[in-house]
Scaffold this motif. Structure first.
Motif, PDB file in Angstrom:
ATOM      1  N   THR A   1       0.832  -1.053   0.133  1.00  0.00           N
ATOM      2  CA  THR A   1       0.114   0.180  -0.057  1.00  0.00           C
ATOM      3  C   THR A   1       0.774   1.288  -0.015  1.00  0.00           C
ATOM      4  O   THR A   1       1.806   1.416   0.971  1.00  0.00           O
ATOM      5  N   GLN A   2       0.766   1.968  -1.034  1.00  0.00           N
ATOM      6  CA  GLN A   2       1.678   3.156  -1.207  1.00  0.00           C
ATOM      7  C   GLN A   2       0.939   4.590  -0.514  1.00  0.00           C
ATOM      8  O   GLN A   2      -0.153   4.636  -0.824  1.00  0.00           O
ATOM      9  N   LYS A   3       1.809   5.275   0.249  1.00  0.00           N
ATOM     10  CA  LYS A   3       1.224   6.239   0.695  1.00  0.00           C
ATOM     11  C   LYS A   3       1.707   7.397  -0.151  1.00  0.00           C
ATOM     12  O   LYS A   3       2.742   7.681  -0.421  1.00  0.00           O
TER      13      LYS A   3
ATOM     14  N   TYR B   1       5.638   8.531   3.848  1.00  0.00           N
ATOM     15  CA  TYR B   1       5.192   8.355   2.600  1.00  0.00           C
ATOM     16  C   TYR B   1       6.058   7.761   1.353  1.00  0.00           C
ATOM     17  O   TYR B   1       7.132   7.997   1.585  1.00  0.00           O
ATOM     18  N   ASP B   2       5.532   7.412   0.529  1.00  0.00           N
ATOM     19  CA  ASP B   2       6.233   6.464  -0.545  1.00  0.00           C
ATOM     20  C   ASP B   2       6.268   7.354  -1.936  1.00  0.00           C
ATOM     21  O   ASP B   2       7.417   7.187  -2.535  1.00  0.00           O
ATOM     22  N   VAL B   3       5.423   7.965  -2.143  1.00  0.00           N
ATOM     23  CA  VAL B   3       5.469   9.002  -3.492  1.00  0.00           C
ATOM     24  C   VAL B   3       4.970  10.344  -3.265  1.00  0.00           C
ATOM     25  O   VAL B   3       4.030  10.482  -2.445  1.00  0.00           O
TER      26      VAL B   3
ATOM     27  N   SER C   1      -3.028   1.961  -7.647  1.00  0.00           N
ATOM     28  CA  SER C   1      -3.408   0.598  -8.089  1.00  0.00           C
ATOM     29  C   SER C   1      -2.234  -0.321  -8.697  1.00  0.00           C
ATOM     30  O   SER C   1      -2.363  -1.170  -8.858  1.00  0.00           O
ATOM     31  N   GLY C   2      -0.980   0.345  -8.146  1.00  0.00           N
ATOM     32  CA  GLY C   2       0.143  -0.519  -8.533  1.00  0.00           C
ATOM     33  C   GLY C   2       1.124  -0.029  -9.705  1.00  0.00           C
ATOM     34  O   GLY C   2       1.734  -0.837 -10.257  1.00  0.00           O
TER      35      GLY C   2
ATOM     36  N   PHE D   1       8.348  -6.510  -8.273  1.00  0.00           N
ATOM     37  CA  PHE D   1       6.962  -6.588  -9.344  1.00  0.00           C
ATOM     38  C   PHE D   1       6.048  -7.521  -8.498  1.00  0.00           C
ATOM     39  O   PHE D   1       5.068  -7.952  -9.162  1.00  0.00           O
ATOM     40  N   GLY D   2       6.171  -7.529  -7.275  1.00  0.00           N
ATOM     41  CA  GLY D   2       4.948  -8.450  -6.476  1.00  0.00           C
ATOM     42  C   GLY D   2       5.461  -9.054  -5.136  1.00  0.00           C
ATOM     43  O   GLY D   2       6.627  -8.725  -5.047  1.00  0.00           O
TER      44      GLY D   2
END
Length: 225
Positions: free
Chosen positions: A71-73, A111-113, A158-159, A175-176
């Motif tokens: 889950t990207q913040k 946060y990630d992005v 969404s990835g 990648f997963g």
């Protein structure tokens, strides 16, 4: 360097005499002894380009069909209506100039992005020395400098993953997760590799993809032929 027991057990599953294709390599990785956490499956692609040359850069983004398993913040730098839009789209944090001292002085990186509207890049520029080394600077090429904050947030959540060359001309990315199973991981792998191949610079000469290796976070890698 002595490796741990699980690493050694994992190594035994790899046939050193075999030339694996990607599907076979992924299947082997998903059968390796499990650790206490859900390991990421990582891709390492060495390219026949020179990352020091501006016309041989390989960088872009791709949305994985089965997501990343993480889950990207998302932090969005925006004002007014765009800030409200970001909040409605599910951004984890939204702000403007007031976030600069928090990041600079308090080392706030929860946060990630980071996504930013173009008008906020003057503000973000002041954080270049802090965000740059962490790979967090928004960039138009990766779709993180945009007026369409809703689309950017949705894709990241969404990835969407970013791929870019390091100084050794290698692209590294996850990648997963192992728990996805081989089929979903292979779908993600094909999506990433298609994007990397399409991103081949016109200035690149000779063999473009030099080598491909796949590994788990803490396990041995398998070269893909």
């Amino acid at each position: 360097m002595k490796r741990g027991k699980l690493y050694q057990e994992s190594e035994k599953l790899i046939d050193k005499t075999k030339n694996y294709n990607a599907k076979e390599a992924i299947e082997v990785l998903t059968k390796m002894p499990k650790r206490k956490f859900d390991e990421t499956i990582e891709l390492h692609v060495k390219l026949g380009v020179d990352s020091k040359q501006a016309d041989q850069q390989v960088r872009g983004t791709v949305v994985l069909p089965n997501g990343t398993g993480k889950t990207q913040k998302v932090l969005v730098f925006a004002k007014g209506d765009k800030a409200k839009e970001a909040e409605a789209a599910g951004a984890d944090f939204v702000g403007a100039e007031e976030l600069v001292p928090k990041i600079e002085k308090e080392n706030w990186f929860d946060y990630d992005v980071i996504v930013a509207t173009p008008d906020m890049m003057g503000v973000i520029g002041r954080l270049g020395k802090v965000l740059g080394p962490k790979g967090l600077m928004p960039n138009p090429k990766s779709g993180t400098v945009t007026m369409d904050v809703t689309k950017a947030i949705n894709e990241i959540k969404s990835g969407k993953v970013e791929y870019r060359l390091d100084k050794s001309n290698i692209i590294h990315l996850g990648f997963g997760k192992v728990s996805f199973g081989a089929d979903k991981l292979f779908e993600n792998y094909e999506t990433v590799m298609d994007a990397i191949i399409k991103a081949k610079p016109a200035a690149a000469k000779g063999q473009y993809v030099k080598s491909i290796a796949i590994s788990t976070t803490m396990g041995p890698g398998i070269y893909v032929g």
